[in-house]
Design an enzyme around this catalytic site. Sequence first.
Site, mmCIF file in Angstrom:
data_model
loop_
_atom_site.group_PDB
_atom_site.id
_atom_site.type_symbol
_atom_site.label_atom_id
_atom_site.label_comp_id
_atom_site.label_asym_id
_atom_site.label_seq_id
_atom_site.Cartn_x
_atom_site.Cartn_y
_atom_site.Cartn_z
ATOM 1 N N HIS A 83 9.059 -6.692 8.833
ATOM 2 C CA HIS A 83 10.205 -7.477 8.360
ATOM 3 C C HIS A 83 11.669 -7.331 8.958
ATOM 4 O O HIS A 83 11.705 -5.975 9.174
ATOM 5 C CB HIS A 83 10.364 -7.528 6.844
ATOM 6 C CG HIS A 83 10.578 -6.324 6.115
ATOM 7 N ND1 HIS A 83 11.782 -5.586 5.701
ATOM 8 C CD2 HIS A 83 9.828 -5.317 5.779
ATOM 9 C CE1 HIS A 83 11.738 -4.738 5.026
ATOM 10 N NE2 HIS A 83 10.453 -4.251 4.949
ATOM 11 N N ASP A 85 14.729 -7.825 7.555
ATOM 12 C CA ASP A 85 15.872 -7.675 6.688
ATOM 13 C C ASP A 85 15.913 -6.134 6.118
ATOM 14 O O ASP A 85 14.771 -5.352 6.383
ATOM 15 C CB ASP A 85 15.480 -8.383 5.632
ATOM 16 C CG ASP A 85 14.482 -8.259 4.698
ATOM 17 O OD1 ASP A 85 13.227 -8.119 5.213
ATOM 18 O OD2 ASP A 85 14.497 -8.253 3.424
ATOM 19 N N ASP A 145 13.530 0.876 7.306
ATOM 20 C CA ASP A 145 12.613 0.083 6.723
ATOM 21 C C ASP A 145 13.305 -1.334 6.891
ATOM 22 O O ASP A 145 14.173 -1.413 6.109
ATOM 23 C CB ASP A 145 12.739 0.630 5.126
ATOM 24 C CG ASP A 145 11.828 -0.497 4.107
ATOM 25 O OD1 ASP A 145 11.368 -1.378 4.684
ATOM 26 O OD2 ASP A 145 12.058 -0.328 2.960
ATOM 27 N N GLU A 179 11.789 -9.574 3.041
ATOM 28 C CA GLU A 179 10.848 -8.896 2.357
ATOM 29 C C GLU A 179 11.359 -8.188 0.965
ATOM 30 O O GLU A 179 10.758 -8.138 0.114
ATOM 31 C CB GLU A 179 9.966 -7.994 3.238
ATOM 32 C CG GLU A 179 8.871 -7.110 2.633
ATOM 33 C CD GLU A 179 8.935 -5.896 2.022
ATOM 34 O OE1 GLU A 179 8.152 -5.435 1.201
ATOM 35 O OE2 GLU A 179 10.127 -5.426 1.953
ATOM 36 N N GLU A 180 12.611 -7.672 1.344
ATOM 37 C CA GLU A 180 13.392 -6.847 0.446
ATOM 38 C C GLU A 180 13.564 -7.898 -1.031
ATOM 39 O O GLU A 180 13.556 -7.271 -2.060
ATOM 40 C CB GLU A 180 14.371 -6.292 0.897
ATOM 41 C CG GLU A 180 14.096 -5.259 2.149
ATOM 42 C CD GLU A 180 13.293 -4.080 1.569
ATOM 43 O OE1 GLU A 180 13.142 -3.787 0.287
ATOM 44 O OE2 GLU A 180 13.066 -3.375 2.612
ATOM 45 N N ASP A 202 4.898 -1.168 7.594
ATOM 46 C CA ASP A 202 5.742 -0.955 6.660
ATOM 47 C C ASP A 202 5.669 0.306 5.590
ATOM 48 O O ASP A 202 6.112 -0.021 4.421
ATOM 49 C CB ASP A 202 5.982 -2.428 5.846
ATOM 50 C CG ASP A 202 7.295 -2.529 5.050
ATOM 51 O OD1 ASP A 202 8.099 -1.563 5.291
ATOM 52 O OD2 ASP A 202 7.497 -3.505 4.119
ATOM 53 N N HIS A 384 15.865 3.183 1.504
ATOM 54 C CA HIS A 384 16.726 2.707 0.554
ATOM 55 C C HIS A 384 17.912 3.675 0.043
ATOM 56 O O HIS A 384 18.353 3.586 -1.283
ATOM 57 C CB HIS A 384 15.966 1.997 -0.502
ATOM 58 C CG HIS A 384 14.838 0.883 -0.471
ATOM 59 N ND1 HIS A 384 14.471 -0.061 -1.275
ATOM 60 C CD2 HIS A 384 14.484 0.443 0.591
ATOM 61 C CE1 HIS A 384 13.659 -0.721 -0.767
ATOM 62 N NE2 HIS A 384 13.711 -0.589 0.349
HETATM 63 ZN ZN ZN Z 1 9.952 -2.459 3.673
#
Ligand code: ZN
Length: 413
Positions: A83, A85, A145, A179-180, A202, A384
Amino acid sequence: MSIDQADLLDRFCRYVQINTRSDPDSPTSPSTPGQWDLLRLLESELKALGARDVRLTEFGYLLATIPATTKKTTVPKLAFFAHVDTEQNLPGAAKPIVHRNYDGKPIVLPDDPAQVLDPARLPALAGKKGDDLITASGTTLLGADDKAGVAAVMAAARHMLMNPSIPHGEVRVCFNPDEEIARGVEKLELSDVAVDFAYTLDAELPGSIEYESFSADAAVVDIRGVASHPGWAKDVMVNAIRLASRFVSALPMEVSPERTEGRDGFIHPTNISGNLERAQVKMILRDFELDGLEAKRAILRDVVAKLQREEPRAEIKLTITKQYRNMRYWLEKDMRPVEFAIEAVRRLGLEPISSAIRGGTDGSRLTERGLPTPNIFCGMRNIHSQLEWVSLQDMAAGAATVLELVQLWEERS
Ligand SMILES: [Zn+2]
């Protein structure tokens, strides 16, 4: 067979500088314009590498084909997903810093010296002495990520296109937005992917192969009270705010995210809003097993029924909606995608690690819709957070796993 690490590092650093933070309040797909910028860059890079059928859809899915090199006609088609994003709560647009041949000392991030990657507190970092690490500069996410996944898929695609002597079936590359914010594959047609099996890149730890995710429902309790002037409220007023707080306090703490780990599920209130007359509590329900999820729904029904008995003048309504299901329910019918991933990891000299994800992935939804999609690692760590980091060597191992996998499927077909 080795991945070109200089190329991989260049790619990763190029991708993380683009701000692709997603936005749950945006109705569009992709949710933010920065995601288009990265998707268009990847589109031109895939074309330059010689990928076929490169197509960017109106909803921001980038698809491309690496033609089969094998003469066998029975090899299943595979797709590799990542992904574009990044997480919504922290700024994107990283200024990547490369720490060559990491010396094992604490890394102070220059734009916010309070942000320190300290191997004393991050044991995984201590094990990476001698690797080339990449971090952000302190005020943003790194975005590994999932740009480590994007870069690893790109590096593997480049390697396959440059080495057509490597035998493999048709391979598809798929980069998706959002995805997030849990919309990663919402607008993707499986007929556009047109493969038999897929993998997302991921997951974090080198060697990780994830094929179990939570099963998930969402629940909402709507409470309607009775309004009145507070001066003359005796025996008349029914305060929805008080009922909402009684409802939340009646939820058992032993099934909360704060008190559970491993394979235990939970009920988690995520939002409460309201006034005297109306109040609403939103929740998510999680469990690895369907009967466990049903037990959580039963708890909610009991708590609501009890509250309703105690206050018959109020209207209390519980609505439960399905979100996604544990991908294991489908994968256990044909474990080849998982078994081959385990074998691929072993061939690289890594120890396979499989843990149940206390969350969902794009793969959970793809698997449920009919495309079996386990999740494999790409090396991202401390995701994150401003302290996100990745080892170039781990990212290269993720890309090498893709190369091993495509050959294993060819060998065994
Ligand atoms: Zn991810």
